[in-house]
Scaffold this active site. Structure first.
Site, PDB file in Angstrom:
ATOM      1  N   TYR A 259       0.811  -1.199   0.098  1.00 48.73           N
ATOM      2  CA  TYR A 259      -0.036  -0.122   0.041  1.00 48.73           C
ATOM      3  C   TYR A 259       0.875   1.266   0.007  1.00 48.73           C
ATOM      4  O   TYR A 259       1.971   1.186   0.836  1.00 48.73           O
ATOM      5  CB  TYR A 259      -0.817   0.037   1.124  1.00 48.73           C
ATOM      6  CG  TYR A 259      -1.797   1.357   1.433  1.00 48.73           C
ATOM      7  CD1 TYR A 259      -1.540   2.055   2.360  1.00 48.73           C
ATOM      8  CD2 TYR A 259      -2.942   1.250   0.416  1.00 48.73           C
ATOM      9  CE1 TYR A 259      -2.479   3.317   2.694  1.00 48.73           C
ATOM     10  CE2 TYR A 259      -3.550   2.704   0.650  1.00 48.73           C
ATOM     11  CZ  TYR A 259      -3.369   3.499   1.838  1.00 48.73           C
ATOM     12  OH  TYR A 259      -4.339   4.512   1.914  1.00 48.73           O
TER      13      TYR A 259
ATOM     14  N   ASP B  71       9.070   2.426  -0.701  1.00 50.59           N
ATOM     15  CA  ASP B  71       8.168   3.224   0.205  1.00 50.59           C
ATOM     16  C   ASP B  71       8.667   2.832   1.549  1.00 50.59           C
ATOM     17  O   ASP B  71       8.091   1.782   2.152  1.00 50.59           O
ATOM     18  CB  ASP B  71       6.878   2.953  -0.350  1.00 50.59           C
ATOM     19  CG  ASP B  71       5.948   3.685   0.617  1.00 50.59           C
ATOM     20  OD1 ASP B  71       4.524   3.361   0.366  1.00 50.59           O
ATOM     21  OD2 ASP B  71       6.216   4.452   1.580  1.00 50.59           O
TER      22      ASP B  71
ATOM     23  N   LYS C  38       5.534   9.078   8.880  1.00 51.51           N
ATOM     24  CA  LYS C  38       5.389   8.657  10.120  1.00 51.51           C
ATOM     25  C   LYS C  38       6.278   9.081  11.234  1.00 51.51           C
ATOM     26  O   LYS C  38       6.184  10.185  11.804  1.00 51.51           O
ATOM     27  CB  LYS C  38       5.046   7.172  10.018  1.00 51.51           C
ATOM     28  CG  LYS C  38       4.016   6.672   9.048  1.00 51.51           C
ATOM     29  CD  LYS C  38       3.557   5.153   9.295  1.00 51.51           C
ATOM     30  CE  LYS C  38       2.591   4.941   8.024  1.00 51.51           C
ATOM     31  NZ  LYS C  38       1.189   5.135   8.610  1.00 51.51           N
TER      32      LYS C  38
END
Ligand code: KE4
Length: 436
Positions: A151, A246, A274
């Site tokens: 994702y 990613d 994050k």
């Protein structure tokens, strides 16, 4: 005879959810928060500190979601709170450059040397869509390889067999994504290098990039098989494609320098997020200096953002990385505690004769029910989602908050001590023992 345990009071969350349903799609501002994969009414959280959340009814919850990864230091770390308060008093947003972004970027690069130059954005989605645009501009190609189950946020280009929310929602593709976009995507399988080779073999000159979560976190935690990441590196070198890691979730999480450091593979571009925002909206795309030189205003590839480098968010990220830089043992410490938890859960499964596997990389982990080993996407898909949902509810009733989906990773923070691990294992043993 199991003792009857009082169920937690959730009337405030229930009432808030009833109001939210009239306001937001599914009553939430991000799909996974709706608890659709696990059932029940989503808990509305009022505050958090260290390893714990407190919900709207005052229930204290031991938190393994940690904001979906950012809260590596634990919630409301004093150094981060102080930095955010100080910066807020000096202003929230100037729409200009600030010293804070320079300071944070220099630290990011010290942790992640492959990010020779970078650009801050506000979300992981912005970072991945921008990285793909740079790769397309640099190669003059539009095709890209995406690994099934990974994702990368909700930009059109990535909503194909994505993991995370989409898989949980059982809609492998999202309506609204034009076929023209889908035609550029080649979906290969994580840990299946032959499937990536096959994607290149068809039209080697058409592929601009391979984008991958080097450790999958959005289909549960799935480590790369030996040689898989080096294989991707070699394929991209052979075909002149850009390798995009990613690391929005894995960066500053599975090692100081993310998966790139842990597995010794250097990507051409990397997306981060994050942890580097410490809980505030910070993400970044970075990598080879020659690629970043193509980004406006230095180069022609346009990318922009009102909140990019937001001073308060920069202050939170800077304080977080200062703590990490001053305490290099933190990564090993949190990983070791995650190992204790994973071993304890495996022991409970074994002792209770429950089939399942616990995957762990650094301080990311996932308990899968069913398969004894989870090494591929097919293994993940074979896991028992309903059994996970039952486990989730049992743990929540016992004050332990797991990610509300079998397709997500759980996390530990530096605030999770042995006491929290023991408490989690006790709740898991009871919950898995069928204690009502
Ligand atoms: P955001 O646009 O949500 O900031 O980041 C997208 C993204 C990109 N890449 C990776 C590897 C990610 O894990 C994410 C976002 N992760 C999810 C949790 N699995 C965010 C939680 C949510 O969607 O509510």
């Amino acid at each position: 005879m199991s003792e009857t345990r009082a169920l937690p009071i959730t009337t405030s969350s229930d009432a808030l959810y009833a109001r939210a349903l009239g306001l937001f799609p599914g009553g939430v501002n991000s799909p996974v928060r709706a608890f659709r994969a696990v059932g029940g009414v989503p808990r509305f959280i009022a505050s958090a500190s260290g390893a714990y959340l407190v919900d709207a009814d005052g229930n204290r919850l031991l938190d393994y979601v940690l904001g979906w990864g950012p809260m590596l230091l634990g919630h409301a770390h004093p150094r981060v709170v102080e930095a955010v308060e100080r910066q807020a008093r000096d202003g929230f947003l100037f729409g200009t450059s600030t010293a804070l972004e320079v300071e944070l970027a220099e630290r990011v690069r010290r942790f992640y040397p492959a990010a020779e130059r970078l650009r801050f954005v506000s979300t992981g989605t912005e970072a991945t869509m921008s990285a793909l645009r740079v790769a397309r501009a640099a190669t003059g190609r539009s095709g890209y390889v995406k690994l099934d189950g990974c994702y990368h946020g909700h930009a059109d280009a990535f909503l194909m067999k994505a993991g995370s929310g989409l898989a949980t929602l059982g809609t492998p593709d999202s309506p609204g994504v034009p076929d023209a976009v889908a035609r550029d995507a080649r979906i290969a399988s994580f840990n299946d290098l032959a499937s990536v080779e096959a994607a290149f073999a068809k039209e080697p000159e058409a592929i601009a990039a391979v984008i991958v979560e080097p450790v999958v976190g959005n289909y549960g935690c799935l480590p790369p098989a030996d040689g898989f990441l080096t294989g991707l590196r070699a394929l991209c070198d052979r075909h002149g494609a850009v390798l995009i890691f990613d690391e929005v979730m894995t960066g500053f999480r599975v090692a100081r320098g993310g998966a790139s450091e842990r597995y010794g593979v250097r990507p051409d571009l990397v997306t981060l997020g994050k942890v580097i925002g410490g809980g505030l909206p910070v993400a970044a795309f970075g990598g080879r200096a020659d690629l970043l030189a193509r980004v406006a205003p230095e180069g022609p590839v346009y990318q922009a953002g009102t909140y990019s480098g937001n001073p308060v968010a920069m202050a939170a990220g800077l304080a977080t990385l200062e703590v990490l830089e001053s305490d290099p043992a933190l990564f090993q410490r949190v990983e070791a505690r995650t190992g204790l938890l994973a071993a304890g859960l495996r022991e409970i499964l074994e002792r209770r004769g429950i089939a399942g596997a616990v995957n762990q990389v650094g301080s990311m982990w996932t308990l899968f029910f069913g398969p004894k080993r989870v090494a591929t996407m097919a293994d993940v898909r074979s896991a028992d989602r309903e059994r996970f949902a039952q486990f989730f509810r049992g743990m929540l009733e016992r004050g332990v908050f797991l990610p509300p989906s079998a397709f997500e990773s759980a996390f530990l923070s530096d605030a999770h001590r042995e006491e929290e691990i023991d408490r989690t294992l006790e709740a898991a043993d009871e919950s898995l023992g069928g204690v009502a």
